[in-house]
Design an enzyme around this catalytic site. Structure first.
Site, PDB file in Angstrom:
ATOM      1  N   LEU A   1       0.751  -1.239   0.071  1.00 51.70           N
ATOM      2  CA  LEU A   1       0.027  -0.062   0.004  1.00 51.70           C
ATOM      3  C   LEU A   1       0.680   1.090   0.169  1.00 51.70           C
ATOM      4  O   LEU A   1      -0.049   2.191  -0.204  1.00 51.70           O
ATOM      5  CB  LEU A   1      -0.916  -0.058   1.245  1.00 51.70           C
ATOM      6  CG  LEU A   1      -1.894  -0.954   1.333  1.00 51.70           C
ATOM      7  CD1 LEU A   1      -2.811  -0.944   2.669  1.00 51.70           C
ATOM      8  CD2 LEU A   1      -2.811  -0.897   0.243  1.00 51.70           C
ATOM      9  N   THR A   2       2.114   1.049   0.354  1.00 53.76           N
ATOM     10  CA  THR A   2       2.888   2.505   0.345  1.00 53.76           C
ATOM     11  C   THR A   2       3.137   2.998  -0.768  1.00 53.76           C
ATOM     12  O   THR A   2       3.187   2.190  -2.053  1.00 53.76           O
ATOM     13  CB  THR A   2       4.301   1.959   1.111  1.00 53.76           C
ATOM     14  OG1 THR A   2       5.147   1.379   0.306  1.00 53.76           O
ATOM     15  CG2 THR A   2       4.064   1.319   2.421  1.00 53.76           C
ATOM     16  N   CYS A   3       3.543   4.377  -0.900  1.00 58.31           N
ATOM     17  CA  CYS A   3       3.805   4.941  -2.219  1.00 58.31           C
ATOM     18  C   CYS A   3       5.395   5.184  -2.248  1.00 58.31           C
ATOM     19  O   CYS A   3       5.951   6.091  -2.532  1.00 58.31           O
ATOM     20  CB  CYS A   3       3.116   6.436  -2.114  1.00 58.31           C
ATOM     21  SG  CYS A   3       3.359   7.425  -0.523  1.00 58.31           S
ATOM     22  N   ASP A   4       5.756   3.874  -2.273  1.00 54.74           N
ATOM     23  CA  ASP A   4       7.253   3.876  -2.300  1.00 54.74           C
ATOM     24  C   ASP A   4       7.659   2.631  -3.229  1.00 54.74           C
ATOM     25  O   ASP A   4       7.136   1.678  -3.281  1.00 54.74           O
ATOM     26  CB  ASP A   4       8.191   3.531  -1.079  1.00 54.74           C
ATOM     27  CG  ASP A   4       9.558   3.670  -1.080  1.00 54.74           C
ATOM     28  OD1 ASP A   4      10.273   3.016  -1.721  1.00 54.74           O
ATOM     29  OD2 ASP A   4      10.110   4.712  -0.331  1.00 54.74           O
TER      30      ASP A   4
ATOM     31  N   ASN B   1       4.744   5.786   5.783  1.00 53.24           N
ATOM     32  CA  ASN B   1       3.670   6.115   5.602  1.00 53.24           C
ATOM     33  C   ASN B   1       2.437   5.959   6.804  1.00 53.24           C
ATOM     34  O   ASN B   1       1.295   6.062   6.487  1.00 53.24           O
ATOM     35  CB  ASN B   1       3.236   5.033   4.427  1.00 53.24           C
ATOM     36  CG  ASN B   1       3.414   5.749   2.936  1.00 53.24           C
ATOM     37  OD1 ASN B   1       2.964   5.128   1.776  1.00 53.24           O
ATOM     38  ND2 ASN B   1       3.813   6.963   2.848  1.00 53.24           N
TER      39      ASN B   1
END
EC number: 4.1.1.19
Length: 730
Positions: free
Chosen positions: A549-552, A598
């Site tokens: 789910l992380t934006c990485d 996050n």
């Protein structure tokens, strides 16, 4: 590889209006037919490919290597679910636990008999923990009897592997009959170890490792005053002066150990702490200075333990025996110099088999079991001591990974997957290609068609790539519309997939944070077995990587055991219920290392014991994962003030329009309060916040750490009173 075939437009697909190319009397022909590429090929024991109808749970067990890394605690049952054998090899068939049933019990709503916990979910099996302790102790007892060793084994658990209160308390309880102790490497770990060992065996060791200051040493000495068997292990030569000074002030006679830097070195990733250049420990010169200083102070009798550590995941018993033999020589020398030595602490290093390969060539596996490990240690110590005519010492080990890794399983859910295949020919919208294409793009398309007719795959791919590049350049210059660009993308995808060069690996989106729950994968490329926990009676028809789910960009799992870059998985579409995967053998380190990337917190946790109930298990503790408010507090935010700010904002801008809108100030405040109180992970129903907005007329005011009456009581019922959840039978 499928053959390319040109489609006859007179019999296949009639061109829509405007399809004819400017300056060309012919229509733009669809250049190829579409065929699919299989996702997963499985072979049975006879070397034959297995069809979907002939699939079986045993084939899934073989495909995912469950019998290798999972033995003796995990298997696949006849229903196609992962089964847990809580007592290892001694588990009876009726004692096996269906892991999917545990997940359903934990995650189903309370109105349906579940616990209402949100995923991701960490499932702990204390019975497995108990079996690991008993198996380790039994392995050393067997080796001692076999080799005629004239002393006993007495291990400790290094709490850094997993400091969870119930894990440490279980180890102390289960290990009490074996005099099993704890090892601490920091002041907080020392405090928790002291507290837990108050309920343990009086003879159990409390090994005090790590860098030390005066407060640490004071605590270790106070432990002896509290009748705890603490040993201060010198990691640096300078620590001795503090030990002497503080012990004199407190009038407490210390028991001292020294950590030796051995020449024996573990060459793998986990061996960086070994060798004479290692981070911790004393050289032979420093050890001799310590002995001389203690002798001058009339405290040489305090030196009673020798410790060493050649690294985690020791790959072979040959390397282990070499290091133990070297340490045993130092032990004998210290006795000769007058120290009252009685314990040889061999440190950690007992490895586990993450990939089931039983190999010594990687950090993911080891070429031995518990019995071979214990036999190698006992034989090496006995051999040296007998040659030196020295009394056999108590053998202590600091095994952590091997004790706790198997006892917990991380469960997470796939919430979606990328498209399986290229679009169909009829859905591409080729009519848009009839206008706006440059001369270069038109030439590329004609070359694609020619290459298709001749079956020249290499040329077809070359011109397809050029065609797409020319169209992208046109789009950037504003001479090609988005409809045309979309048609180009679809056509190129269709071509590459038909030829068979398009990547068939799909991306499965997981309701999980890799950084929080599997940090070792991100940081050191540590691999763990990850497989579906159900539907294993079905043949996996896709391959995928796992995206979190992380934006990485690093928030993905694209390496798996067995050297695989993708994982066999099942289709999500058309299957009722969720699709659950489990990460196994992650009971060591992952919980302690996880951060708040996050602002995703840790998972919900359930503690599951084998029972004689109808489903074979009982949930004895359930704890909801950290809420959004919890993780905000960790980063110094004040959720209560944040809520009040947003609530007043709602009153200011929405209070006047309550009569006109279903979304009034009261409903918005309700929604905000629930969001603070919910876990950061995605919930199964997208309408939960909308329901909170529209179906409640009152506010949820923040009071202390709680943000709503309903949610606070729910959290308390799950996480608070042990009595409420004690032995909640499934």
């Amino acid at each position: 590889m499928p053959a390319l075939a040109c489609v006859d437009v007179t019999t296949a697909l009639l061109p829509p209006p405007g399809y004819a190319l400017a300056g060309d009397t012919t229509t733009l022909p669809p250049p190829l037919t579409f065929t699919t590429t299989p996702g997963v090929t499985a072979i049975n024991n006879n070397g034959d490919e297995v069809s979907d109808t002939n699939w079986s749970p045993s084939l899934s067990a073989k495909l995912f290597k469950v019998d290798g890394w999972g033995f003796p605690y995990f298997g696949v049952n006849t229903a196609g679910d992962i089964s847990v054998r809580p007592h290892g090899s001694a588990t009876m068939s009726h004692q096996e636990i269906d892991l999917l049933k545990v997940v359903k019990k934990a995650s189903d709503p309370k109105c349906c008999g579940g616990l209402g916990l949100q995923l991701p979910l960490l499932v702990r099996f204390p019975d497995v923990l108990k079996d690991r302790l008993e198996s380790l102790h039994a392995a050393f007892v067997g080796a001692i009897q076999l080799h005629g060793y004239e002393n006993h084994y007495q291990g400790v658990y290094p709490v850094k592997c997993n400091q969870d209160r119930f894990v440490v308390e279980d180890i102390v309880e289960f290990g009490s009959q074996f005099r099993f102790g704890l090892e601490a490497g920091s002041k907080p770990e020392l405090l928790l170890a002291m507290s837990c060992l108050c309920k343990g065996n009086r003879e159990a060791f409390l090994i005090c490792n790590g860098f030390k200051d005066s407060e640490y040493i004071s605590l270790a000495l106070i432990a002896r005053k509290l009748a705890l068997n603490s040993v201060i292990v010198l990691e640096q030569e300078e620590e001795l002066d503090m030990v002497v000074e503080i012990s004199n002030k407190l009038c407490i006679r210390p028991v001292i150990g020294v950590r030796a830097k051995l020449r024996t070195k573990h060459s793998g990733h986990f061996g960086s702490t070994s060798g004479d250049k290692g981070k911790f420990g004393l050289t032979t010169i420093q050890i001799l200075r310590v002995v001389k200083k203690l002798e001058q102070l009339d405290m040489l009798d305090c030196l009673q333990l020798l410790h060493f550590h050649i690294g985690s995941q020791i790959p072979t018993t040959e390397l282990l025996a070499d290091g133990v033999g070297e340490a045993a020589q130092i032990y004998c020398e210290l006795l000769r110099l007058g120290a009252q030595m009685r314990v040889l602490d061999i440190g950690g290093g007992l490895g586990i088999d993450y990939d089931g390969s039983k190999s010594s060539d990687s950090d993911l596996s080891v070429a031995y079991g518990l019995e071979e490990y214990a036999a190698a240690v006992v034989h090496a110590v006995k051999y040296v001591c007998d040659r030196r005519n020295v009394k056999h010492p108590v053998i202590c080990s600091e095994s952590g990974r091997a004790i706790v890794s198997h006892h917990s399983v991380l469960i997470f859910e796939a919430i979606g997957a990328s498209s399986k295949s290229a679009p169909s020919l009829s859905s591409i919208g080729l009519q848009y290609l009839g206008e706006g294409l440059s001369e270069e793009a038109l030439a590329d398309y004609q070359n694609i068609s020619a290459a298709t007719l001749h079956g020249d795959h290499e040329a077809c791919l070359l011109y397809t790539d050029q065609f797409k590049k020319h169209c992208v350049e046109q789009f950037k210059q504003g001479t090609l519309g988005i409809e045309q660009l979309a048609a180009v993308d679809g056509l190129c995808d269709l071509i590459t997939e038909t030829i068979g060069v398009k990547d068939q690996v799909r991306k499965y989106h997981m309701n999980l944070s890799v950084f929080t729950s599997i940090p070792d994968f991100w940081s050191i490329d540590q691999l763990f077995p990850i497989i579906p926990i159900h539907r294993l009676d079905e043949k996996p028809t896709a391959r995928g990587i796992l995206s979190d789910l992380t934006c990485d960009s690093d928030g993905k799992i694209d390496k798996f055991i067995g050297g695989e870059s993708s994982l066999p998985l099942h289709e999500l579409e058309g299957h009722g219920g969720g699709y659950y995967l489990g990460m196994f053998l992650g009971g060591a380190y992952e919980e302690a290392l996880g951060g708040l990337h996050n602002l995703f917190g840790g998972p919900s946790v359930v503690r599951v014991l084998q029972s004689d109930g109808p489903h074979g298990f009982a949930v004895t503790r359930a704890v909801a994962g950290p809420s959004s408010a919890d993780v905000l507090r960790v980063m110094q935010h004040e959720p209560q003030l944040m809520f009040e700010t947003l609530k007043h904002r709602a009153l200011e801008f929405c209070g006047q329009h309550d009569d006109d809108s279903v979304v009034g100030a009261a409903g918005l405040a309700n929604c905000l309060a629930r969001s603070f109180d919910n876990m950061p992970y995605l919930v199964s129903s997208s309408a939960c916040c909308l329901n909170a907005v529209t179906n409640n007329d009152g506010f949820y005011y923040c009071s202390g750490d709680d943000f709503s009456a309903d949610s606070a009581s729910a959290a308390t019922s799950v996480a608070g009173e042990d009595e409420h959840w004690s032995y909640c039978c499934a």
